[in-house]
Design a protein around this motif. Structure first.
Motif, PDB file in Angstrom:
ATOM      1  N   LEU A 146       0.837  -1.195   0.000  1.00 58.23           N
ATOM      2  CA  LEU A 146       0.000   0.000   0.000  1.00 58.23           C
ATOM      3  C   LEU A 146       0.872   1.245   0.000  1.00 58.23           C
ATOM      4  O   LEU A 146       1.924   1.281   0.621  1.00 58.23           O
ATOM      5  N   HIS A 147       0.424   2.239  -0.729  1.00 60.49           N
ATOM      6  CA  HIS A 147       1.166   3.491  -0.792  1.00 60.49           C
ATOM      7  C   HIS A 147       0.948   4.264   0.503  1.00 60.49           C
ATOM      8  O   HIS A 147      -0.183   4.438   0.942  1.00 60.49           O
ATOM      9  N   LEU A 148       2.029   4.706   1.111  1.00 62.36           N
ATOM     10  CA  LEU A 148       1.932   5.392   2.395  1.00 62.36           C
ATOM     11  C   LEU A 148       2.042   6.899   2.193  1.00 62.36           C
ATOM     12  O   LEU A 148       2.923   7.375   1.493  1.00 62.36           O
ATOM     13  N   ILE A 187      -3.883  17.015   0.647  1.00 57.76           N
ATOM     14  CA  ILE A 187      -5.035  16.372  -0.006  1.00 57.76           C
ATOM     15  C   ILE A 187      -6.331  16.821   0.669  1.00 57.76           C
ATOM     16  O   ILE A 187      -7.319  17.147   0.015  1.00 57.76           O
ATOM     17  N   LEU A 229     -10.662  14.758   0.611  1.00 60.13           N
ATOM     18  CA  LEU A 229     -10.883  13.775   1.670  1.00 60.13           C
ATOM     19  C   LEU A 229     -12.102  14.224   2.468  1.00 60.13           C
ATOM     20  O   LEU A 229     -12.391  15.421   2.535  1.00 60.13           O
ATOM     21  N   PRO A 230     -12.797  13.287   3.086  1.00 61.17           N
ATOM     22  CA  PRO A 230     -13.936  13.691   3.918  1.00 61.17           C
ATOM     23  C   PRO A 230     -13.456  14.602   5.043  1.00 61.17           C
ATOM     24  O   PRO A 230     -12.330  14.457   5.526  1.00 61.17           O
ATOM     25  N   LEU A 268      -1.472   5.371   6.324  1.00 67.63           N
ATOM     26  CA  LEU A 268      -2.724   4.910   5.708  1.00 67.63           C
ATOM     27  C   LEU A 268      -3.899   5.763   6.186  1.00 67.63           C
ATOM     28  O   LEU A 268      -3.983   6.109   7.368  1.00 67.63           O
ATOM     29  N   VAL A 269      -4.791   6.062   5.261  1.00 65.45           N
ATOM     30  CA  VAL A 269      -5.991   6.813   5.630  1.00 65.45           C
ATOM     31  C   VAL A 269      -7.008   5.814   6.170  1.00 65.45           C
ATOM     32  O   VAL A 269      -7.476   4.934   5.451  1.00 65.45           O
ATOM     33  N   VAL A 270      -7.303   5.949   7.439  1.00 64.26           N
ATOM     34  CA  VAL A 270      -8.118   4.964   8.147  1.00 64.26           C
ATOM     35  C   VAL A 270      -9.497   5.559   8.417  1.00 64.26           C
ATOM     36  O   VAL A 270      -9.623   6.718   8.800  1.00 64.26           O
ATOM     37  N   GLU A 271     -10.508   4.742   8.215  1.00 67.50           N
ATOM     38  CA  GLU A 271     -11.870   5.158   8.550  1.00 67.50           C
ATOM     39  C   GLU A 271     -12.069   4.965  10.043  1.00 67.50           C
ATOM     40  O   GLU A 271     -11.862   3.882  10.577  1.00 67.50           O
ATOM     41  N   ALA A 303      -8.981  -3.372  19.551  1.00 67.98           N
ATOM     42  CA  ALA A 303      -7.692  -3.962  19.157  1.00 67.98           C
ATOM     43  C   ALA A 303      -6.784  -2.899  18.543  1.00 67.98           C
ATOM     44  O   ALA A 303      -5.578  -2.852  18.812  1.00 67.98           O
ATOM     45  N   PHE A 304      -7.370  -2.029  17.735  1.00 65.31           N
ATOM     46  CA  PHE A 304      -6.604  -0.960  17.091  1.00 65.31           C
ATOM     47  C   PHE A 304      -6.111   0.046  18.130  1.00 65.31           C
ATOM     48  O   PHE A 304      -4.956   0.465  18.115  1.00 65.31           O
ATOM     49  N   THR A 308      -1.994  -0.577  17.499  1.00 64.34           N
ATOM     50  CA  THR A 308      -1.403   0.447  16.637  1.00 64.34           C
ATOM     51  C   THR A 308      -1.387   1.827  17.294  1.00 64.34           C
ATOM     52  O   THR A 308      -0.407   2.559  17.206  1.00 64.34           O
TER      53      THR A 308
END
Lengths: 186, 191
Positions: free
Chosen positions: A5-7, A16, A22-23, A33-36, A115-116, A120
């Motif tokens: 994946l592109h970081l 951006i 982006l929203p 990474l763009v995370v929801e 977990a996230f 992370t």
């Protein structure tokens, strides 16, 4: 071959976003990474709202409470939007952007994201030197407390139960009754 | 495949429109990124043999085009609302004006990928994407085995025709059967 994946960097992510591509809400940049962000249920909203109220009422102009409103660059590739951030009242807010150095405590309220938030996010917040981090788990009514950040983990940590009253380490007189946060007050 | 990334969270997925707008605003690298299932994906770096094989294949296709198609070495092809990929080679049916930024799948006669480390990806998710977008023919030049996987006649998410050509064969796109691609000339010597 594993898919690579592109970081994105924080700088590019912000550009951006500024371009309107982006929203405005509901996403964060984590490890490039763009995370929801997971949808916030009723218990999530209630817990965050109670935490916000309890913390604001006891602030005495020592800190500000950002609730869902702070995008905090942590390093080159992460810019989360914590549920709650306690920011020291020591800077000229109008002009400067909040940086990691201003933050006393970050709180994430977890229902489906546990977990996230315990994995992370711990690595990201500890790595950036956020002095204290709480994960409020509304599924099991427990709070995971972390302090004393090291390279990518916290050296100090404990789990508080629903009946406990906890306090930010930097403001030990501020009392946060978890029963109230979890809506279990009688 | 994208489900196997092992992340505990949902990633934000871009539409092709947003992806194109980002590219036009200079917010993406000029080369080396594709949009797959709405995610930004880094393409693997091109090695010497990859580049040389690609040059030979595209030159032989170009030499025999006789005004029937264009050969693009790096063209963004829109496959759907969340997929925009850059095949190693794309044969686009001849059009007066050429193409603007990205070409639609319906203009494409053949897509070629040169696979070195990316063979599983090209045979898996890429094949499914190309078939679903009704790309009529898809070649994967496998540099590790010196052979070409040929897929044609897309049907749903698969191809009705699938075969493997070895380096002693001469192959042609289904749509332009008079073209001769002599594979022994295409595969460069191993370095």
């Amino acid at each position: 071959m594993a898919l690579a994946l592109h970081l994105l960097t924080v700088e590019r992510y912000e550009r951006i976003a500024e371009t309107g591509l982006l929203p405005v809400r509901g996403i964060e940049l984590i490890d490039g990474l763009v995370v929801e962000m997971s949808p916030k249920g009723v218990r999530h909203a209630e817990a965050a709202s109670q935490l916000n109220k309890v913390l604001v009422l006891q602030s005495n102009e020592r800190y500000r409470v950002y609730c869902d409103s702070l995008s905090l660059p942590l390093g080159p590739r992460s810019e989360p939007e914590p549920d709650i951030a306690l920011v020291r009242e020591t800077r000229s807010f109008a002009r400067e952007r909040v940086t990691v150095a201003d933050v006393a405590l970050i709180i994430e309220v977890a229902d489906s994201s546990l977990a996230f938030d315990l994995g992370t996010k711990v690595r990201n917040y500890a790595g950036a030197g956020i002095p204290e981090y709480w994960v409020i788990d509304v599924k099991t009514n427990t709070a995971h407390l972390f302090w004393n950040p090291a390279a990518d983990d916290y050296r100090g940590g404990r789990i508080a139960a629903a009946g406990d009253t906890i306090a930010p380490r930097e403001y030990p007189d501020v009392s946060v009754p978890l029963a109230r946060v979890f809506g279990r007050e009688t | 495949m994208l489900e196997e990334l092992g992340l505990e969270v949902e990633l934000y997925r871009f539409t092709v429109e947003r992806y194109e707008a980002m590219a036009q605003a200079g917010l993406l690298p000029e080369r080396g990124v594709e949009l797959v299932d709405g995610l930004l994906v880094d393409m693997s770096a091109e090695g010497d043999r990859h580049a040389e094989t690609r040059r030979r294949l595209l030159e032989t296709l170009s030499d025999q085009r006789r005004g029937r198609y264009h050969v693009y070495p790096g063209l963004s092809v829109r496959l759907g609302s969340r997929d925009m990929v850059d095949p190693d080679g794309t044969l686009v049916r001849w059009a007066e004006a050429g193409v603007s930024i990205a070409v639609a799948a319906s203009d494409v006669a053949l897509v070629v990928e040169i696979a070195d480390t990316s063979l599983d990806y090209d045979l898996g998710i890429k094949r499914e994407k190309y078939a679903t977008a009704a790309i009529p023919e898809y070649w994967i030049v496998d540099l590790r085995a010196d052979r070409v996987h040929i897929f044609a006649r897309p049907d749903g998410s698969a191809y009705g025709i699938a075969r493997v050509a070895t380096r002693d064969e001469t192959i042609a796109p289904l749509e332009f059967p008079d073209i001769a691609v002599v594979l022994s000339d295409v595969f460069s010597a191993r370095g």
